[in-house]
Design an enzyme around this catalytic site. Structure first.
Site, PDB file in Angstrom:
ATOM      1  N   ARG A   1       1.288   4.333   6.846  1.00  0.00           N
ATOM      2  CA  ARG A   1      -0.050   3.761   7.032  1.00  0.00           C
ATOM      3  C   ARG A   1      -0.240   3.388   8.517  1.00  0.00           C
ATOM      4  O   ARG A   1      -0.094   4.255   9.347  1.00  0.00           O
ATOM      5  CB  ARG A   1      -0.233   2.549   6.119  1.00  0.00           C
ATOM      6  CG  ARG A   1      -1.660   2.085   6.121  1.00  0.00           C
ATOM      7  CD  ARG A   1      -2.518   2.157   4.938  1.00  0.00           C
ATOM      8  NE  ARG A   1      -2.077   2.031   3.623  1.00  0.00           N
ATOM      9  CZ  ARG A   1      -2.759   2.564   2.614  1.00  0.00           C
ATOM     10  NH1 ARG A   1      -3.866   3.254   2.834  1.00  0.00           N
ATOM     11  NH2 ARG A   1      -2.354   2.431   1.389  1.00  0.00           N
TER      12      ARG A   1
ATOM     13  N   ASP B   1       5.734  -3.033   6.187  1.00  0.00           N
ATOM     14  CA  ASP B   1       4.811  -3.730   7.098  1.00  0.00           C
ATOM     15  C   ASP B   1       4.425  -5.111   6.567  1.00  0.00           C
ATOM     16  O   ASP B   1       3.327  -5.593   6.831  1.00  0.00           O
ATOM     17  CB  ASP B   1       3.561  -2.864   7.337  1.00  0.00           C
ATOM     18  CG  ASP B   1       2.804  -2.553   6.059  1.00  0.00           C
ATOM     19  OD1 ASP B   1       3.332  -2.833   4.962  1.00  0.00           O
ATOM     20  OD2 ASP B   1       1.690  -2.016   6.144  1.00  0.00           O
TER      21      ASP B   1
ATOM     22  N   GLY C   1       0.703   1.709  -3.915  1.00  0.00           N
ATOM     23  CA  GLY C   1       1.504   2.935  -3.963  1.00  0.00           C
ATOM     24  C   GLY C   1       2.871   2.661  -4.578  1.00  0.00           C
ATOM     25  O   GLY C   1       3.436   1.592  -4.371  1.00  0.00           O
TER      26      GLY C   1
ATOM     27  N   ASP D   1       0.744  -5.779   0.622  1.00  0.00           N
ATOM     28  CA  ASP D   1      -0.149  -6.849   1.081  1.00  0.00           C
ATOM     29  C   ASP D   1      -1.421  -6.951   0.236  1.00  0.00           C
ATOM     30  O   ASP D   1      -1.923  -8.053  -0.012  1.00  0.00           O
ATOM     31  CB  ASP D   1      -0.488  -6.693   2.562  1.00  0.00           C
ATOM     32  CG  ASP D   1      -1.038  -5.319   2.913  1.00  0.00           C
ATOM     33  OD1 ASP D   1      -0.860  -4.368   2.121  1.00  0.00           O
ATOM     34  OD2 ASP D   1      -1.657  -5.187   3.983  1.00  0.00           O
TER      35      ASP D   1
ATOM     36  N   ARG E   1      -4.540   1.461  -7.530  1.00  0.00           N
ATOM     37  CA  ARG E   1      -5.033   0.723  -6.363  1.00  0.00           C
ATOM     38  C   ARG E   1      -6.294  -0.071  -6.719  1.00  0.00           C
ATOM     39  O   ARG E   1      -7.128  -0.350  -5.867  1.00  0.00           O
ATOM     40  CB  ARG E   1      -5.293   1.686  -5.205  1.00  0.00           C
ATOM     41  CG  ARG E   1      -4.037   2.323  -4.637  1.00  0.00           C
ATOM     42  CD  ARG E   1      -4.276   2.881  -3.257  1.00  0.00           C
ATOM     43  NE  ARG E   1      -3.142   3.630  -2.735  1.00  0.00           N
ATOM     44  CZ  ARG E   1      -2.102   3.066  -2.109  1.00  0.00           C
ATOM     45  NH1 ARG E   1      -2.054   1.766  -1.958  1.00  0.00           N
ATOM     46  NH2 ARG E   1      -1.122   3.817  -1.650  1.00  0.00           N
TER      47      ARG E   1
ATOM     48  N   ASP F   1       6.240   1.205   3.597  1.00  0.00           N
ATOM     49  CA  ASP F   1       5.790   1.061   4.987  1.00  0.00           C
ATOM     50  C   ASP F   1       6.528  -0.044   5.740  1.00  0.00           C
ATOM     51  O   ASP F   1       6.512  -0.075   6.960  1.00  0.00           O
ATOM     52  CB  ASP F   1       4.284   0.768   5.021  1.00  0.00           C
ATOM     53  CG  ASP F   1       3.459   1.857   4.354  1.00  0.00           C
ATOM     54  OD1 ASP F   1       3.986   2.982   4.189  1.00  0.00           O
ATOM     55  OD2 ASP F   1       2.309   1.590   3.989  1.00  0.00           O
TER      56      ASP F   1
ATOM     57  N   THR G   1       6.865  -2.104  -0.408  1.00  0.00           N
ATOM     58  CA  THR G   1       6.145  -0.990   0.224  1.00  0.00           C
ATOM     59  C   THR G   1       7.115  -0.161   1.051  1.00  0.00           C
ATOM     60  O   THR G   1       7.985  -0.718   1.724  1.00  0.00           O
ATOM     61  CB  THR G   1       4.980  -1.427   1.151  1.00  0.00           C
ATOM     62  OG1 THR G   1       4.549  -0.285   1.908  1.00  0.00           O
ATOM     63  CG2 THR G   1       5.358  -2.517   2.127  1.00  0.00           C
TER      64      THR G   1
END
Ligand code: F6P
Length: 343
Positions: free
Chosen positions: A172, A130, A12, A104, A73, A128, A126
Protein backbone atom coordinates in the site's frame (compact mmCIF):
# COMPACT_ATOMS: atom_id res chain seq x y z
CA UNK A 1 -23.64 -19.82 31.15
CA UNK A 2 -20.13 -19.48 29.70
CA UNK A 3 -19.09 -15.99 28.59
CA UNK A 4 -19.36 -15.67 24.84
CA UNK A 5 -16.71 -14.03 22.66
CA UNK A 6 -16.97 -13.08 18.99
CA UNK A 7 -14.02 -13.05 16.62
CA UNK A 8 -13.75 -11.49 13.18
CA UNK A 9 -11.09 -10.82 10.56
CA UNK A 10 -11.28 -7.59 8.56
CA UNK A 11 -9.41 -6.16 5.57
CA UNK A 12 -6.98 -8.02 3.33
CA UNK A 13 -6.15 -11.54 4.44
CA UNK A 14 -2.65 -12.46 5.47
CA UNK A 15 -0.69 -15.45 6.65
CA UNK A 16 -1.34 -16.32 10.29
CA UNK A 17 -5.01 -15.39 10.60
CA UNK A 18 -6.07 -18.99 11.20
CA UNK A 19 -3.36 -19.41 13.80
CA UNK A 20 -4.70 -16.38 15.72
CA UNK A 21 -8.15 -17.96 15.80
CA UNK A 22 -6.56 -21.23 16.92
CA UNK A 23 -4.78 -19.37 19.73
CA UNK A 24 -8.03 -17.70 20.80
CA UNK A 25 -9.85 -21.04 20.76
CA UNK A 26 -7.21 -22.83 22.79
CA UNK A 27 -7.34 -20.06 25.38
CA UNK A 28 -11.14 -20.11 25.39
CA UNK A 29 -11.07 -23.85 26.02
CA UNK A 30 -8.67 -23.29 28.90
CA UNK A 31 -10.83 -20.57 30.44
CA UNK A 32 -14.21 -22.13 29.70
CA UNK A 33 -15.36 -19.44 27.25
CA UNK A 34 -17.52 -19.83 24.16
CA UNK A 35 -16.29 -18.47 20.81
CA UNK A 36 -18.52 -17.37 17.95
CA UNK A 37 -17.06 -16.94 14.45
CA UNK A 38 -18.31 -13.82 12.72
CA UNK A 39 -17.78 -14.46 9.04
CA UNK A 40 -16.55 -11.93 6.46
CA UNK A 41 -15.45 -9.18 8.83
CA UNK A 42 -17.76 -6.33 9.77
CA UNK A 43 -20.24 -7.55 7.13
CA UNK A 44 -21.00 -10.57 9.32
CA UNK A 45 -21.60 -8.44 12.39
CA UNK A 46 -23.82 -6.03 10.45
CA UNK A 47 -25.84 -9.07 9.34
CA UNK A 48 -25.87 -10.38 12.90
CA UNK A 49 -24.76 -13.85 11.90
CA UNK A 50 -22.29 -16.04 13.74
CA UNK A 51 -21.53 -19.67 14.35
CA UNK A 52 -19.98 -21.50 17.27
CA UNK A 53 -16.40 -22.68 16.70
CA UNK A 54 -14.16 -24.89 18.78
CA UNK A 55 -10.44 -25.56 19.08
CA UNK A 56 -10.86 -28.85 17.25
CA UNK A 57 -12.08 -26.90 14.17
CA UNK A 58 -8.81 -24.94 13.98
CA UNK A 59 -6.38 -27.33 15.62
CA UNK A 60 -4.86 -28.37 12.29
CA UNK A 61 -4.84 -24.89 10.76
CA UNK A 62 -1.71 -23.42 12.33
CA UNK A 63 0.03 -23.47 8.94
CA UNK A 64 -2.95 -22.68 6.72
CA UNK A 65 -2.88 -19.49 4.65
CA UNK A 66 -5.94 -17.30 4.11
CA UNK A 67 -8.68 -17.16 6.71
CA UNK A 68 -11.34 -19.73 7.48
CA UNK A 69 -13.32 -16.90 9.09
CA UNK A 70 -13.38 -15.15 5.70
CA UNK A 71 -12.89 -11.42 5.42
CA UNK A 72 -14.17 -8.30 3.68
CA UNK A 73 -13.44 -4.61 3.40
CA UNK A 74 -16.91 -3.63 4.61
CA UNK A 75 -16.74 -0.43 6.65
CA UNK A 76 -19.57 0.04 9.20
CA UNK A 77 -18.64 3.72 9.52
CA UNK A 78 -19.84 4.16 5.93
CA UNK A 79 -23.18 2.47 6.63
CA UNK A 80 -26.15 4.35 7.98
CA UNK A 81 -26.37 3.44 11.67
CA UNK A 82 -23.53 0.94 11.17
CA UNK A 83 -22.14 1.19 14.70
CA UNK A 84 -25.60 1.12 16.25
CA UNK A 85 -26.48 -2.00 14.24
CA UNK A 86 -23.30 -3.70 15.41
CA UNK A 87 -23.95 -2.73 19.00
CA UNK A 88 -27.49 -4.11 18.95
CA UNK A 89 -26.38 -7.28 17.11
CA UNK A 90 -23.69 -7.90 19.71
CA UNK A 91 -26.37 -7.70 22.39
CA UNK A 92 -28.72 -10.00 20.46
CA UNK A 93 -25.90 -12.48 19.95
CA UNK A 94 -25.05 -12.19 23.66
CA UNK A 95 -21.43 -11.38 22.87
CA UNK A 96 -19.63 -10.33 26.00
CA UNK A 97 -16.68 -9.19 23.93
CA UNK A 98 -15.39 -8.92 20.39
CA UNK A 99 -11.89 -9.75 19.19
CA UNK A 100 -11.25 -7.82 15.97
CA UNK A 101 -8.24 -8.94 13.95
CA UNK A 102 -7.24 -6.46 11.29
CA UNK A 103 -5.24 -3.50 10.07
CA UNK A 104 -5.72 0.19 10.74
CA UNK A 105 -9.16 0.28 9.14
CA UNK A 106 -10.56 -2.65 11.11
CA UNK A 107 -8.92 -1.49 14.32
CA UNK A 108 -10.23 2.03 13.71
CA UNK A 109 -13.78 0.67 13.70
CA UNK A 110 -12.95 -1.42 16.78
CA UNK A 111 -11.76 1.74 18.56
CA UNK A 112 -15.02 3.53 17.72
CA UNK A 113 -17.01 0.63 19.14
CA UNK A 114 -14.90 0.69 22.25
CA UNK A 115 -15.62 4.42 22.67
CA UNK A 116 -19.29 3.50 22.66
CA UNK A 117 -18.65 1.26 25.65
CA UNK A 118 -18.53 -2.11 23.89
CA UNK A 119 -15.97 -4.67 25.03
CA UNK A 120 -13.49 -4.87 22.17
CA UNK A 121 -9.96 -6.23 21.88
CA UNK A 122 -7.79 -5.69 18.80
CA UNK A 123 -5.18 -7.90 17.20
CA UNK A 124 -3.04 -6.01 14.66
CA UNK A 125 -2.57 -7.63 11.28
CA UNK A 126 -1.30 -6.65 7.84
CA UNK A 127 1.38 -7.73 5.43
CA UNK A 128 2.16 -4.03 4.97
CA UNK A 129 3.61 -3.72 8.51
CA UNK A 130 2.40 -0.14 8.60
CA UNK A 131 0.77 -0.22 12.03
CA UNK A 132 1.96 1.88 14.93
CA UNK A 133 1.81 0.33 18.38
CA UNK A 134 3.32 -2.99 17.39
CA UNK A 135 6.88 -3.67 16.31
CA UNK A 136 5.77 -5.94 13.51
CA UNK A 137 2.36 -6.96 12.28
CA UNK A 138 1.93 -10.64 11.62
CA UNK A 139 1.83 -11.72 7.99
CA UNK A 140 4.59 -9.26 7.21
CA UNK A 141 7.55 -11.58 7.60
CA UNK A 142 5.81 -14.34 5.65
CA UNK A 143 5.13 -11.93 2.80
CA UNK A 144 8.77 -10.82 2.96
CA UNK A 145 10.02 -14.42 2.85
CA UNK A 146 7.83 -15.24 -0.12
CA UNK A 147 8.83 -12.07 -1.97
CA UNK A 148 12.49 -12.74 -1.22
CA UNK A 149 12.37 -16.19 -2.84
CA UNK A 150 10.52 -14.89 -5.87
CA UNK A 151 12.93 -11.97 -6.31
CA UNK A 152 15.84 -14.41 -6.14
CA UNK A 153 14.24 -16.43 -8.95
CA UNK A 154 13.93 -13.28 -11.00
CA UNK A 155 17.59 -12.51 -10.44
CA UNK A 156 18.53 -15.97 -11.78
CA UNK A 157 16.70 -15.51 -15.04
CA UNK A 158 17.88 -11.89 -15.22
CA UNK A 159 21.50 -13.02 -14.98
CA UNK A 160 20.97 -15.73 -17.61
CA UNK A 161 19.61 -13.23 -20.10
CA UNK A 162 21.61 -10.16 -19.04
CA UNK A 163 18.39 -8.31 -18.35
CA UNK A 164 17.23 -5.74 -15.85
CA UNK A 165 14.39 -7.17 -13.75
CA UNK A 166 11.96 -4.73 -12.16
CA UNK A 167 9.79 -6.29 -9.44
CA UNK A 168 6.78 -4.63 -7.88
CA UNK A 169 5.60 -5.67 -4.43
CA UNK A 170 2.57 -4.79 -2.34
CA UNK A 171 2.66 -2.59 0.74
CA UNK A 172 0.00 0.00 0.00
CA UNK A 173 1.59 3.37 0.99
CA UNK A 174 4.42 1.83 2.95
CA UNK A 175 7.79 0.55 1.79
CA UNK A 176 8.37 -2.09 4.47
CA UNK A 177 7.89 -5.14 2.25
CA UNK A 178 9.97 -3.77 -0.59
CA UNK A 179 12.76 -2.66 1.77
CA UNK A 180 12.91 -5.96 3.70
CA UNK A 181 12.40 -8.31 0.76
CA UNK A 182 14.73 -6.30 -1.45
CA UNK A 183 17.41 -6.32 1.21
CA UNK A 184 16.99 -10.02 1.92
CA UNK A 185 17.15 -10.92 -1.77
CA UNK A 186 20.16 -8.69 -2.41
CA UNK A 187 18.34 -6.39 -4.82
CA UNK A 188 20.47 -3.76 -6.51
CA UNK A 189 17.99 -0.97 -5.90
CA UNK A 190 14.82 -0.63 -3.83
CA UNK A 191 12.29 2.12 -4.37
CA UNK A 192 9.96 2.99 -1.49
CA UNK A 193 7.20 5.59 -1.16
CA UNK A 194 8.68 7.15 1.97
CA UNK A 195 11.99 8.16 0.37
CA UNK A 196 12.20 9.23 -3.24
CA UNK A 197 14.60 7.56 -5.67
CA UNK A 198 14.94 9.84 -8.70
CA UNK A 199 14.58 7.98 -11.98
CA UNK A 200 17.95 9.26 -13.21
CA UNK A 201 19.54 7.47 -10.23
CA UNK A 202 17.82 4.28 -11.31
CA UNK A 203 19.24 4.68 -14.79
CA UNK A 204 22.72 5.47 -13.41
CA UNK A 205 22.71 2.28 -11.33
CA UNK A 206 21.71 0.19 -14.33
CA UNK A 207 24.33 1.79 -16.60
CA UNK A 208 27.10 1.46 -14.00
CA UNK A 209 26.41 -2.21 -13.42
CA UNK A 210 26.30 -2.76 -17.17
CA UNK A 211 29.69 -0.99 -17.60
CA UNK A 212 31.13 -3.21 -14.88
CA UNK A 213 29.91 -6.28 -16.73
CA UNK A 214 27.40 -7.21 -14.00
CA UNK A 215 24.40 -9.05 -15.35
CA UNK A 216 20.91 -9.36 -13.98
CA UNK A 217 20.24 -6.07 -12.22
CA UNK A 218 17.27 -6.37 -9.87
CA UNK A 219 15.16 -3.36 -8.92
CA UNK A 220 12.39 -3.73 -6.35
CA UNK A 221 9.67 -1.10 -6.39
CA UNK A 222 6.87 -0.69 -3.89
CA UNK A 223 3.38 -0.38 -5.32
CA UNK A 224 2.97 2.84 -3.32
CA UNK A 225 5.72 4.70 -5.18
CA UNK A 226 3.94 7.45 -7.10
CA UNK A 227 5.19 7.34 -10.66
CA UNK A 228 2.12 7.14 -12.77
CA UNK A 229 -0.97 9.20 -12.33
CA UNK A 230 -3.78 7.22 -10.80
CA UNK A 231 -6.27 10.03 -10.80
CA UNK A 232 -9.86 9.09 -11.28
CA UNK A 233 -9.46 5.54 -9.99
CA UNK A 234 -12.00 3.93 -7.71
CA UNK A 235 -11.50 3.84 -3.99
CA UNK A 236 -12.61 1.24 -1.51
CA UNK A 237 -14.95 2.02 1.38
CA UNK A 238 -12.07 3.21 3.51
CA UNK A 239 -11.02 5.70 0.82
CA UNK A 240 -8.02 3.74 -0.44
CA UNK A 241 -7.36 3.47 -4.12
CA UNK A 242 -8.23 0.06 -5.45
CA UNK A 243 -4.75 -0.50 -6.68
CA UNK A 244 -5.37 -3.98 -8.00
CA UNK A 245 -8.25 -2.70 -10.07
CA UNK A 246 -6.44 0.34 -11.42
CA UNK A 247 -6.41 0.25 -15.13
CA UNK A 248 -3.24 1.08 -16.92
CA UNK A 249 0.37 0.80 -16.09
CA UNK A 250 1.98 -0.78 -13.03
CA UNK A 251 4.98 0.87 -11.41
CA UNK A 252 7.09 -2.07 -12.56
CA UNK A 253 6.04 -1.67 -16.21
CA UNK A 254 6.47 2.11 -16.17
CA UNK A 255 9.97 1.87 -14.74
CA UNK A 256 10.99 -1.05 -16.95
CA UNK A 257 9.95 0.87 -20.07
CA UNK A 258 11.80 3.96 -18.88
CA UNK A 259 15.00 2.00 -18.17
CA UNK A 260 14.93 0.26 -21.52
CA UNK A 261 14.43 3.56 -23.36
CA UNK A 262 17.24 5.29 -21.48
CA UNK A 263 19.79 2.45 -21.46
CA UNK A 264 18.95 0.23 -24.38
CA UNK A 265 19.24 -2.76 -22.03
CA UNK A 266 16.51 -5.35 -22.22
CA UNK A 267 14.27 -4.95 -19.16
CA UNK A 268 11.37 -7.01 -17.83
CA UNK A 269 8.65 -6.15 -15.34
CA UNK A 270 6.99 -8.48 -12.80
CA UNK A 271 4.22 -7.65 -10.34
CA UNK A 272 4.19 -10.12 -7.45
CA UNK A 273 0.76 -8.99 -6.25
CA UNK A 274 -1.34 -11.24 -4.01
CA UNK A 275 1.02 -14.21 -4.35
CA UNK A 276 3.01 -13.04 -1.31
CA UNK A 277 -0.17 -12.65 0.75
CA UNK A 278 -1.96 -15.94 0.23
CA UNK A 279 0.86 -18.19 1.27
CA UNK A 280 1.29 -20.39 4.35
CA UNK A 281 2.69 -18.52 7.39
CA UNK A 282 6.39 -18.86 8.20
CA UNK A 283 7.54 -20.12 11.58
CA UNK A 284 7.75 -16.63 13.14
CA UNK A 285 4.22 -15.72 12.11
CA UNK A 286 2.85 -19.07 13.29
CA UNK A 287 4.34 -18.62 16.75
CA UNK A 288 3.51 -14.93 17.16
CA UNK A 289 -0.09 -15.40 16.02
CA UNK A 290 -0.51 -18.31 18.41
CA UNK A 291 0.72 -16.06 21.22
CA UNK A 292 -1.36 -13.07 20.10
CA UNK A 293 -4.57 -15.12 19.95
CA UNK A 294 -4.00 -16.64 23.35
CA UNK A 295 -3.10 -13.27 24.88
CA UNK A 296 -6.18 -11.62 23.37
CA UNK A 297 -8.50 -14.18 24.93
CA UNK A 298 -6.62 -13.92 28.22
CA UNK A 299 -7.31 -10.17 28.25
CA UNK A 300 -10.97 -10.93 27.55
CA UNK A 301 -11.14 -13.44 30.38
CA UNK A 302 -9.52 -10.96 32.76
CA UNK A 303 -11.80 -8.12 31.67
CA UNK A 304 -9.30 -5.84 29.94
CA UNK A 305 -10.96 -4.21 26.96
CA UNK A 306 -10.22 -1.30 24.66
CA UNK A 307 -6.75 -2.72 24.18
CA UNK A 308 -4.72 -4.25 21.36
CA UNK A 309 -2.25 -7.07 21.87
CA UNK A 310 1.01 -6.08 20.22
CA UNK A 311 4.47 -7.35 19.45
CA UNK A 312 7.06 -5.14 21.20
CA UNK A 313 10.71 -5.85 21.17
CA UNK A 314 13.96 -3.98 20.98
CA UNK A 315 15.21 -2.41 17.78
CA UNK A 316 18.97 -2.40 17.24
CA UNK A 317 20.90 -1.00 20.19
CA UNK A 318 24.53 -1.15 21.36
CA UNK A 319 25.20 -3.28 24.44
CA UNK A 320 28.45 -4.32 26.22
CA UNK A 321 30.37 -7.03 24.36
CA UNK A 322 30.14 -9.18 27.50
CA UNK A 323 26.41 -9.53 26.86
CA UNK A 324 27.33 -11.72 23.88
CA UNK A 325 28.40 -14.60 26.08
CA UNK A 326 25.25 -14.61 28.18
CA UNK A 327 22.55 -17.10 27.37
CA UNK A 328 18.87 -16.42 26.99
CA UNK A 329 16.45 -19.29 27.45
CA UNK A 330 12.80 -19.69 26.64
CA UNK A 331 10.85 -17.66 29.23
CA UNK A 332 8.10 -19.18 31.31
CA UNK A 333 5.45 -16.75 30.08
CA UNK A 334 6.02 -17.90 26.50
CA UNK A 335 6.24 -21.54 27.49
CA UNK A 336 3.09 -21.42 29.58
CA UNK A 337 1.15 -20.48 26.47
CA UNK A 338 2.96 -22.60 23.88
CA UNK A 339 2.83 -25.73 26.01
CA UNK A 340 -0.97 -25.54 25.98
CA UNK A 341 -0.75 -26.58 22.34
CA UNK A 342 1.33 -29.71 22.89
CA UNK A 343 -0.39 -32.93 23.70
O1 F6P B 1 -3.27 -4.05 2.91
C1 F6P B 1 -2.84 -5.25 2.38
C2 F6P B 1 -2.77 -5.18 0.87
O2 F6P B 1 -2.33 -6.43 0.40
C3 F6P B 1 -1.92 -4.05 0.30
O3 F6P B 1 -0.55 -4.36 0.29
C4 F6P B 1 -2.52 -3.91 -1.07
O4 F6P B 1 -2.32 -2.62 -1.57
C5 F6P B 1 -3.97 -4.19 -0.84
O5 F6P B 1 -4.06 -4.95 0.35
C6 F6P B 1 -4.64 -4.95 -1.97
O6 F6P B 1 -5.98 -5.00 -1.70
P1 F6P B 1 -7.00 -6.04 -2.35
O7 F6P B 1 -6.69 -7.40 -1.78
O8 F6P B 1 -8.33 -5.54 -1.93
O9 F6P B 1 -6.75 -6.03 -3.82
Amino acid sequence: MALRIGILNGGGDCAGLNAVTRGVLRGAEEYGLEVMAIKSGWAGLLDGEAERIRYSDFEALVGAGGTALLTSRTNPLKRKDGLRTISSNMKKMELHCLIAVGGDDTLGVAAELSKLGLNVIGVPKTIDNDLAGTDYSFGFFTAVDEAMHLIESLRTTGVSHGRVMVVEVMGRDAGWISAYAGTAAGANLVMVPEFETPLDKVVDVVKKRHREGKRGTVIVVAEGVRLVSREGTDRDEFGHELIAKTEGVSNASAIAKYIEEKTGIETRATVLGHVIRGTSPNAYDRVMTTMLGFRAVTAAKEGRFGIMVAIRGPGIVEVPLSEGSKKKYLDSETWNILSKFFV
